[in-house]
Design a protein around this motif. Structure first.
Motif, PDB file in Angstrom:
ATOM      1  N   SER A 197       0.841  -1.192   0.000  1.00 17.00           N
ATOM      2  CA  SER A 197       0.000   0.000   0.000  1.00 17.00           C
ATOM      3  C   SER A 197       0.880   1.247   0.000  1.00 17.00           C
ATOM      4  O   SER A 197       2.099   1.170   0.195  1.00 17.00           O
ATOM      5  CB  SER A 197      -0.902   0.007   1.231  1.00 17.00           C
ATOM      6  OG  SER A 197      -0.131   0.146   2.415  1.00 17.00           O
ATOM      7  N   GLU A 198       0.256   2.400  -0.206  1.00  7.91           N
ATOM      8  CA  GLU A 198       1.011   3.657  -0.161  1.00  7.91           C
ATOM      9  C   GLU A 198       1.617   3.876   1.216  1.00  7.91           C
ATOM     10  O   GLU A 198       2.744   4.386   1.341  1.00  7.91           O
ATOM     11  CB  GLU A 198       0.089   4.825  -0.529  1.00  7.91           C
ATOM     12  CG  GLU A 198      -0.356   4.825  -1.977  1.00  7.91           C
ATOM     13  CD  GLU A 198      -1.196   6.046  -2.314  1.00  7.91           C
ATOM     14  OE1 GLU A 198      -0.844   7.154  -1.879  1.00  7.91           O
ATOM     15  OE2 GLU A 198      -2.205   5.883  -3.022  1.00  7.91           O
ATOM     16  N   LEU A 199       0.888   3.494   2.256  1.00  5.24           N
ATOM     17  CA  LEU A 199       1.410   3.641   3.621  1.00  5.24           C
ATOM     18  C   LEU A 199       2.618   2.740   3.832  1.00  5.24           C
ATOM     19  O   LEU A 199       3.588   3.127   4.500  1.00  5.24           O
ATOM     20  CB  LEU A 199       0.310   3.321   4.634  1.00  5.24           C
ATOM     21  CG  LEU A 199       0.626   3.643   6.098  1.00  5.24           C
ATOM     22  CD1 LEU A 199       0.934   5.126   6.273  1.00  5.24           C
ATOM     23  CD2 LEU A 199      -0.547   3.242   6.995  1.00  5.24           C
TER      24      LEU A 199
ATOM     25  N   ILE B 249       5.567   4.397   2.261  1.00  4.74           N
ATOM     26  CA  ILE B 249       6.053   5.498   3.104  1.00  4.74           C
ATOM     27  C   ILE B 249       6.903   4.950   4.241  1.00  4.74           C
ATOM     28  O   ILE B 249       7.957   5.512   4.572  1.00  4.74           O
ATOM     29  CB  ILE B 249       4.860   6.315   3.658  1.00  4.74           C
ATOM     30  CG1 ILE B 249       4.186   7.099   2.525  1.00  4.74           C
ATOM     31  CG2 ILE B 249       5.320   7.266   4.764  1.00  4.74           C
ATOM     32  CD1 ILE B 249       2.924   7.818   2.956  1.00  4.74           C
TER      33      ILE B 249
ATOM     34  N   GLU C 206       4.505  -0.818  11.373  1.00  5.04           N
ATOM     35  CA  GLU C 206       3.481  -0.679  10.320  1.00  5.04           C
ATOM     36  C   GLU C 206       3.676  -1.727   9.243  1.00  5.04           C
ATOM     37  O   GLU C 206       2.706  -2.341   8.771  1.00  5.04           O
ATOM     38  CB  GLU C 206       3.558   0.733   9.728  1.00  5.04           C
ATOM     39  CG  GLU C 206       2.359   1.135   8.869  1.00  5.04           C
ATOM     40  CD  GLU C 206       2.392   0.520   7.499  1.00  5.04           C
ATOM     41  OE1 GLU C 206       1.317   0.131   6.991  1.00  5.04           O
ATOM     42  OE2 GLU C 206       3.502   0.423   6.907  1.00  5.04           O
TER      43      GLU C 206
ATOM     44  N   ASP D  86      -5.462  10.078   4.368  1.00  5.01           N
ATOM     45  CA  ASP D  86      -4.917  10.105   3.019  1.00  5.01           C
ATOM     46  C   ASP D  86      -3.382  10.003   3.095  1.00  5.01           C
ATOM     47  O   ASP D  86      -2.734  10.897   3.643  1.00  5.01           O
ATOM     48  CB  ASP D  86      -5.326  11.412   2.330  1.00  5.01           C
ATOM     49  CG  ASP D  86      -4.961  11.432   0.861  1.00  5.01           C
ATOM     50  OD1 ASP D  86      -3.968  10.775   0.476  1.00  5.01           O
ATOM     51  OD2 ASP D  86      -5.647  12.115   0.077  1.00  5.01           O
ATOM     52  N   PRO D  87      -2.797   8.948   2.525  1.00  4.59           N
ATOM     53  CA  PRO D  87      -1.334   8.791   2.587  1.00  4.59           C
ATOM     54  C   PRO D  87      -0.579   9.935   1.914  1.00  4.59           C
ATOM     55  O   PRO D  87       0.522  10.284   2.334  1.00  4.59           O
ATOM     56  CB  PRO D  87      -1.088   7.464   1.856  1.00  4.59           C
ATOM     57  CG  PRO D  87      -2.386   6.741   1.921  1.00  4.59           C
ATOM     58  CD  PRO D  87      -3.444   7.802   1.869  1.00  4.59           C
ATOM     59  N   ASN D  88      -1.175  10.523   0.873  1.00  7.09           N
ATOM     60  CA  ASN D  88      -0.502  11.616   0.171  1.00  7.09           C
ATOM     61  C   ASN D  88      -0.413  12.866   1.045  1.00  7.09           C
ATOM     62  O   ASN D  88       0.597  13.575   1.030  1.00  7.09           O
ATOM     63  CB  ASN D  88      -1.237  11.944  -1.130  1.00  7.09           C
ATOM     64  CG  ASN D  88      -1.140  10.819  -2.135  1.00  7.09           C
ATOM     65  OD1 ASN D  88      -0.079  10.227  -2.315  1.00  7.09           O
ATOM     66  ND2 ASN D  88      -2.248  10.496  -2.784  1.00  7.09           N
TER      67      ASN D  88
ATOM     68  N   LEU E  27      -0.440  12.775   4.370  1.00  6.80           N
ATOM     69  CA  LEU E  27       0.533  12.382   5.402  1.00  6.80           C
ATOM     70  C   LEU E  27       1.954  12.570   4.887  1.00  6.80           C
ATOM     71  O   LEU E  27       2.818  13.122   5.592  1.00  6.80           O
ATOM     72  CB  LEU E  27       0.304  10.920   5.791  1.00  6.80           C
ATOM     73  CG  LEU E  27       1.344  10.292   6.726  1.00  6.80           C
ATOM     74  CD1 LEU E  27       1.302  10.936   8.099  1.00  6.80           C
ATOM     75  CD2 LEU E  27       1.133   8.776   6.823  1.00  6.80           C
ATOM     76  N   LEU E  28       2.192  12.158   3.654  1.00  9.89           N
ATOM     77  CA  LEU E  28       3.526  12.266   3.065  1.00  9.89           C
ATOM     78  C   LEU E  28       3.952  13.721   2.887  1.00  9.89           C
ATOM     79  O   LEU E  28       5.056  14.107   3.272  1.00  9.89           O
ATOM     80  CB  LEU E  28       3.548  11.544   1.716  1.00  9.89           C
ATOM     81  CG  LEU E  28       4.855  11.635   0.913  1.00  9.89           C
ATOM     82  CD1 LEU E  28       5.987  10.958   1.668  1.00  9.89           C
ATOM     83  CD2 LEU E  28       4.675  11.014  -0.471  1.00  9.89           C
TER      84      LEU E  28
END
Length: 282
Positions: A4-6, A9, A56, A218-220, A222-223
């Motif tokens: 996942s995107e998370l 990250i 995570e 939203d991971p974006n 967060l990033l």
């Protein structure tokens, strides 16, 4: 199973903070742990981010392990305080230099108030993150605790006070030793990035936009508003830190302040003796 995107990250955080950890340890050893002016907090922050990212990633193979979520959320909640304390340590170093030439009402002792505020915020954030993680493990719903809100509120107060201390110190920078002005410059560059990070945290705990949630958001966002801001700050402080000179051992703030206080006591005694008010046991 696709990452996942998370997850991506988290991998990026481990890749960045592993070398950052070694640099922070190097700086702590170089300057001395008693005189590390904040490098110990960089060590702590790097460890927090490495361990949190590892927890995570561990949820990929064990998605039902609530302990992993509790640990990740807790560590995610306390990451901001070491960044603020690092800036406090750098401002403290500049004040030590200024105090050698000209004493003022803002001194290293005064900064302890800010340190206490941020440390209390750290404790509340850790407890609040743990409570939120436990609740998520039981109910599957992430809800910010009151302790986390109080912790972020104290972080905001601590940040405002550090900005004020930085501005006041800048007005006395002419009395700083050569090379110490660069230390305050590092703080000034970092503060805007920390502000963005604080805004993200404030929105995540006080706002109602689920995209800013520290867990499941939203991971974006967060990033862009948290992860990258933290990485930039660490890059700045460590990059500048490698150029800072090592302060001599005798310049420890405790001895400097002790010398000032002793001087004041001696002057008072001389004045009292001159006026004939000194008793026989003084």
């Amino acid at each position: 199973m696709a990452l996942s995107e998370l997850n991506n990250i988290s991998i990026a955080e481990i890749a960045v903070y592993l070398p950052a950890l070694f640099v922070a340890i190097l700086l702590s050893v170089r300057h001395g742990f008693r005189r590390s002016v904040g490098w110990t907090y960089v060590v702590v922050f790097s460890l927090v981010r490495i361990i949190g990212a590892s927890l995570e990633l561990a949820t990929i193979n064990d998605p039902k392990n609530t302990s992993l979520y509790i640990g990740y959320i807790t560590l995610q909640s306390i990451g901001l305080s070491p960044l603020i304390l690092t800036q406090l340590g750098l401002v403290n170093r500049v004040l030590q230099s200024v105090e050698k030439a000209r004493a003022g009402w803002l001194n290293p002792n005064s900064l302890r108030i800010i340190q206490i505020i941020v440390l209390v915020g750290l404790i509340l954030g850790a407890v609040g993150g743990s409570d939120a993680g436990s609740n998520y493990g039981k109910t599957g719903v992430y809800e910010v605790s009151t302790k986390s809100k109080a912790g972020i509120a104290l972080m905001i107060v601590g940040y405002i006070l550090i900005v004020a201390a930085t501005v006041i110190t800048a007005t006395r920078l002419a009395h700083a030793e050569p090379g110490e002005k660069r230390v305050l410059l590092a703080v000034a560059i970092c503060l805007p990035f920390i502000l963005v990070r604080i805004i993200y945290s404030a929105e995540s705990v006080f706002g109602h936009d689920s995209r800013f949630s520290q867990f499941g958001g939203d991971p974006n966002i967060l990033l862009g508003t948290a992860v990258l801001m933290e990485m930039i700050v660490i890059a700045i402080v460590e990059g500048f830190g490698l150029t800072f000179s090592v302060r001599p051992k005798e310049e420890l703030p405790s001895k400097t302040l002790w010398a000032h206080s002793q001087g004041r006591r001696e002057r008072r005694r001389e004045r009292h003796a001159h006026q004939g008010y000194v008793s026989s046991n003084v």
